[in-house]
Scaffold this motif. Structure first.
Motif, PDB file in Angstrom:
ATOM      1  N   SER A  47      -2.761 -13.168   1.903  1.00 29.21           N
ATOM      2  CA  SER A  47      -1.644 -12.611   0.901  1.00 29.21           C
ATOM      3  C   SER A  47      -2.327 -11.056   0.464  1.00 29.21           C
ATOM      4  O   SER A  47      -3.462 -10.854   0.588  1.00 29.21           O
ATOM      5  N   LYS A  48      -1.310 -10.512  -0.105  1.00 28.55           N
ATOM      6  CA  LYS A  48      -1.586  -9.076  -0.286  1.00 28.55           C
ATOM      7  C   LYS A  48      -1.038  -8.778  -1.743  1.00 28.55           C
ATOM      8  O   LYS A  48       0.171  -9.264  -2.001  1.00 28.55           O
ATOM      9  N   VAL A  49      -1.734  -8.310  -2.744  1.00 26.08           N
ATOM     10  CA  VAL A  49      -1.042  -8.000  -4.033  1.00 26.08           C
ATOM     11  C   VAL A  49      -1.208  -6.548  -4.304  1.00 26.08           C
ATOM     12  O   VAL A  49      -2.380  -5.765  -4.035  1.00 26.08           O
ATOM     13  N   ARG A  50      -0.268  -5.923  -4.756  1.00 31.78           N
ATOM     14  CA  ARG A  50      -0.068  -4.461  -5.010  1.00 31.78           C
ATOM     15  C   ARG A  50       0.253  -4.245  -6.557  1.00 31.78           C
ATOM     16  O   ARG A  50       0.994  -5.069  -6.959  1.00 31.78           O
ATOM     17  N   GLY A  51      -0.509  -3.187  -7.023  1.00 27.27           N
ATOM     18  CA  GLY A  51       0.029  -2.985  -8.366  1.00 27.27           C
ATOM     19  C   GLY A  51      -0.920  -2.041  -9.087  1.00 27.27           C
ATOM     20  O   GLY A  51      -1.918  -1.348  -8.505  1.00 27.27           O
ATOM     21  N   GLY A  52      -0.835  -1.753 -10.418  1.00 29.90           N
ATOM     22  CA  GLY A  52      -1.873  -0.922 -11.198  1.00 29.90           C
ATOM     23  C   GLY A  52      -1.347   0.457 -10.795  1.00 29.90           C
ATOM     24  O   GLY A  52      -0.671   0.660  -9.686  1.00 29.90           O
ATOM     25  N   TYR A  53      -2.080   1.323 -11.578  1.00 35.69           N
ATOM     26  CA  TYR A  53      -1.991   2.878 -11.234  1.00 35.69           C
ATOM     27  C   TYR A  53      -3.129   3.669 -11.435  1.00 35.69           C
ATOM     28  O   TYR A  53      -3.803   3.522 -12.538  1.00 35.69           O
ATOM     29  N   VAL A  54      -3.513   4.486 -10.581  1.00 37.63           N
ATOM     30  CA  VAL A  54      -4.768   5.024 -10.411  1.00 37.63           C
ATOM     31  C   VAL A  54      -4.390   6.558 -10.199  1.00 37.63           C
ATOM     32  O   VAL A  54      -3.742   6.934  -9.687  1.00 37.63           O
ATOM     33  N   THR A  55      -5.399   7.356 -11.092  1.00 38.62           N
ATOM     34  CA  THR A  55      -5.353   8.777 -10.775  1.00 38.62           C
ATOM     35  C   THR A  55      -6.754   9.346 -11.200  1.00 38.62           C
ATOM     36  O   THR A  55      -7.548   8.667 -12.094  1.00 38.62           O
ATOM     37  N   PRO A  56      -7.400  10.499 -10.464  1.00 41.11           N
ATOM     38  CA  PRO A  56      -8.656  10.852 -11.044  1.00 41.11           C
ATOM     39  C   PRO A  56      -8.615  11.322 -12.407  1.00 41.11           C
ATOM     40  O   PRO A  56      -7.589  11.399 -13.229  1.00 41.11           O
ATOM     41  N   HIS A  57      -9.857  11.117 -12.931  1.00 31.94           N
ATOM     42  CA  HIS A  57     -10.144  11.397 -14.521  1.00 31.94           C
ATOM     43  C   HIS A  57      -9.594  10.233 -15.434  1.00 31.94           C
ATOM     44  O   HIS A  57      -9.259  10.513 -16.672  1.00 31.94           O
ATOM     45  N   ALA A  58      -9.226   9.373 -14.981  1.00 34.57           N
ATOM     46  CA  ALA A  58      -8.792   8.207 -15.694  1.00 34.57           C
ATOM     47  C   ALA A  58      -9.567   6.645 -15.283  1.00 34.57           C
ATOM     48  O   ALA A  58      -9.956   6.562 -14.229  1.00 34.57           O
ATOM     49  N   ARG A  59      -9.671   5.932 -16.397  1.00 37.14           N
ATOM     50  CA  ARG A  59     -10.102   4.573 -16.164  1.00 37.14           C
ATOM     51  C   ARG A  59      -9.148   3.585 -16.106  1.00 37.14           C
ATOM     52  O   ARG A  59      -8.067   3.575 -16.767  1.00 37.14           O
ATOM     53  N   THR A  60      -9.289   2.737 -14.985  1.00 37.06           N
ATOM     54  CA  THR A  60      -8.299   1.690 -14.755  1.00 37.06           C
ATOM     55  C   THR A  60      -9.002   0.261 -14.369  1.00 37.06           C
ATOM     56  O   THR A  60     -10.103   0.439 -13.732  1.00 37.06           O
ATOM     57  N   VAL A  61      -8.656  -0.659 -15.231  1.00 38.16           N
ATOM     58  CA  VAL A  61      -9.326  -2.024 -14.980  1.00 38.16           C
ATOM     59  C   VAL A  61      -8.186  -3.000 -14.766  1.00 38.16           C
ATOM     60  O   VAL A  61      -7.209  -3.080 -15.595  1.00 38.16           O
ATOM     61  N   VAL A  62      -8.078  -3.554 -13.517  1.00 40.36           N
ATOM     62  CA  VAL A  62      -7.092  -4.758 -13.445  1.00 40.36           C
ATOM     63  C   VAL A  62      -8.014  -5.852 -13.083  1.00 40.36           C
ATOM     64  O   VAL A  62      -9.000  -6.052 -12.549  1.00 40.36           O
ATOM     65  N   THR A  63      -7.306  -7.249 -13.292  1.00 40.62           N
ATOM     66  CA  THR A  63      -7.720  -8.549 -12.799  1.00 40.62           C
ATOM     67  C   THR A  63      -6.750  -9.364 -12.217  1.00 40.62           C
ATOM     68  O   THR A  63      -5.563  -9.344 -12.133  1.00 40.62           O
ATOM     69  N   VAL A  64      -7.348  -9.767 -10.965  1.00 42.99           N
ATOM     70  CA  VAL A  64      -6.256 -10.614  -9.951  1.00 42.99           C
ATOM     71  C   VAL A  64      -6.501 -11.908 -10.338  1.00 42.99           C
ATOM     72  O   VAL A  64      -7.537 -12.393 -10.370  1.00 42.99           O
ATOM     73  N   LYS A  65      -5.294 -12.472 -10.425  1.00 43.78           N
ATOM     74  CA  LYS A  65      -5.342 -13.930 -11.076  1.00 43.78           C
ATOM     75  C   LYS A  65      -4.301 -14.689  -9.859  1.00 43.78           C
ATOM     76  O   LYS A  65      -3.581 -14.232  -9.012  1.00 43.78           O
ATOM     77  N   GLY A  66      -4.423 -16.287 -10.178  1.00 46.19           N
ATOM     78  CA  GLY A  66      -3.705 -17.088  -9.204  1.00 46.19           C
ATOM     79  C   GLY A  66      -4.275 -18.223  -9.102  1.00 46.19           C
ATOM     80  O   GLY A  66      -5.563 -18.597  -9.239  1.00 46.19           O
ATOM     81  N   GLN A  67      -3.597 -19.248  -8.494  1.00 49.23           N
ATOM     82  CA  GLN A  67      -3.896 -20.685  -8.226  1.00 49.23           C
ATOM     83  C   GLN A  67      -3.894 -20.742  -6.656  1.00 49.23           C
ATOM     84  O   GLN A  67      -2.977 -21.150  -6.178  1.00 49.23           O
ATOM     85  N   GLY A  68      -5.040 -20.726  -6.077  1.00 47.47           N
ATOM     86  CA  GLY A  68      -5.410 -20.958  -4.604  1.00 47.47           C
ATOM     87  C   GLY A  68      -4.754 -19.774  -3.697  1.00 47.47           C
ATOM     88  O   GLY A  68      -4.781 -20.040  -2.684  1.00 47.47           O
ATOM     89  N   THR A  69      -4.377 -18.601  -4.482  1.00 46.69           N
ATOM     90  CA  THR A  69      -3.980 -17.525  -3.780  1.00 46.69           C
ATOM     91  C   THR A  69      -3.998 -16.370  -4.865  1.00 46.69           C
ATOM     92  O   THR A  69      -3.970 -16.503  -5.944  1.00 46.69           O
ATOM     93  N   CYS A  70      -4.079 -15.316  -4.173  1.00 45.48           N
ATOM     94  CA  CYS A  70      -3.977 -14.121  -5.356  1.00 45.48           C
ATOM     95  C   CYS A  70      -2.331 -13.653  -5.521  1.00 45.48           C
ATOM     96  O   CYS A  70      -1.635 -13.184  -4.514  1.00 45.48           O
ATOM     97  N   SER A  71      -1.836 -14.046  -6.469  1.00 40.93           N
ATOM     98  CA  SER A  71      -0.475 -13.980  -6.785  1.00 40.93           C
ATOM     99  C   SER A  71      -0.237 -12.691  -7.888  1.00 40.93           C
ATOM    100  O   SER A  71       0.895 -12.347  -7.810  1.00 40.93           O
ATOM    101  N   THR A  72      -1.165 -12.700  -8.611  1.00 48.79           N
ATOM    102  CA  THR A  72      -0.849 -11.499  -9.629  1.00 48.79           C
ATOM    103  C   THR A  72      -1.848 -10.411 -10.003  1.00 48.79           C
ATOM    104  O   THR A  72      -3.075 -10.942  -9.581  1.00 48.79           O
ATOM    105  N   MET A  73      -1.486  -9.177 -10.496  1.00 48.82           N
ATOM    106  CA  MET A  73      -2.499  -8.457 -10.804  1.00 48.82           C
ATOM    107  C   MET A  73      -2.215  -7.752 -12.269  1.00 48.82           C
ATOM    108  O   MET A  73      -1.061  -7.323 -12.305  1.00 48.82           O
ATOM    109  N   SER A  74      -3.147  -7.811 -12.934  1.00 46.02           N
ATOM    110  CA  SER A  74      -2.760  -7.157 -14.512  1.00 46.02           C
ATOM    111  C   SER A  74      -3.987  -6.468 -15.078  1.00 46.02           C
ATOM    112  O   SER A  74      -5.016  -6.576 -14.776  1.00 46.02           O
TER     113      SER A  74
END
Length: 104
Positions: free
Chosen positions: A77-104
């Motif tokens: 599986s593949k999950v896409r999300g979040g937004y990154v740019t130089p000079h900014a801090r980004t923290v995301v968490t990958v969640k799911g039950q038996g697979t990678c289903s969400t990123m928040s």
């Protein structure tokens, strides 16, 4: 009164400089709660930048591009999300039950 050793002062100075550097350059952290993430990278329309894996389910990097985060999991599986740019801090968490289903 305790005397501060030279080595302690140098270590403190290095940590302060590193913190200032990361605050200026930005930082991306991907936390894997599923235990299934095999790789993570930053993506834009033309470039890809892999993130470095560190123990305990974390992927980190200093963003050199503006775009999103793409996570590839061991089940295909593949999950896409979040937004990154130089000079900014980004923290995301990958969640799911038996697979990678969400990123928040």
């Amino acid at each position: 009164m305790r005397k501060v050793s030279r080595a302690s002062f140098v270590l403190l100075a290095v940590l302060v400089i590193a913190a200032i550097f990361l605050e200026y350059r930005g930082l991306v952290i991907v936390h894997d709660e599923t235990g299934m993430v095999s790789s993570a990278r930053l993506t834009s329309a033309k470039k890809k930048q892999p993130l470095s894996e560190i123990p305990l389910g974390y992927f980190v990097g200093i963003p050199a591009l503006e775009g999103g985060i793409e996570v590839l999991c061991s089940d295909g599986s593949k999950v896409r999300g979040g937004y990154v740019t130089p000079h900014a801090r980004t923290v995301v968490t990958v969640k799911g039950q038996g697979t990678c289903s969400t990123m928040s």
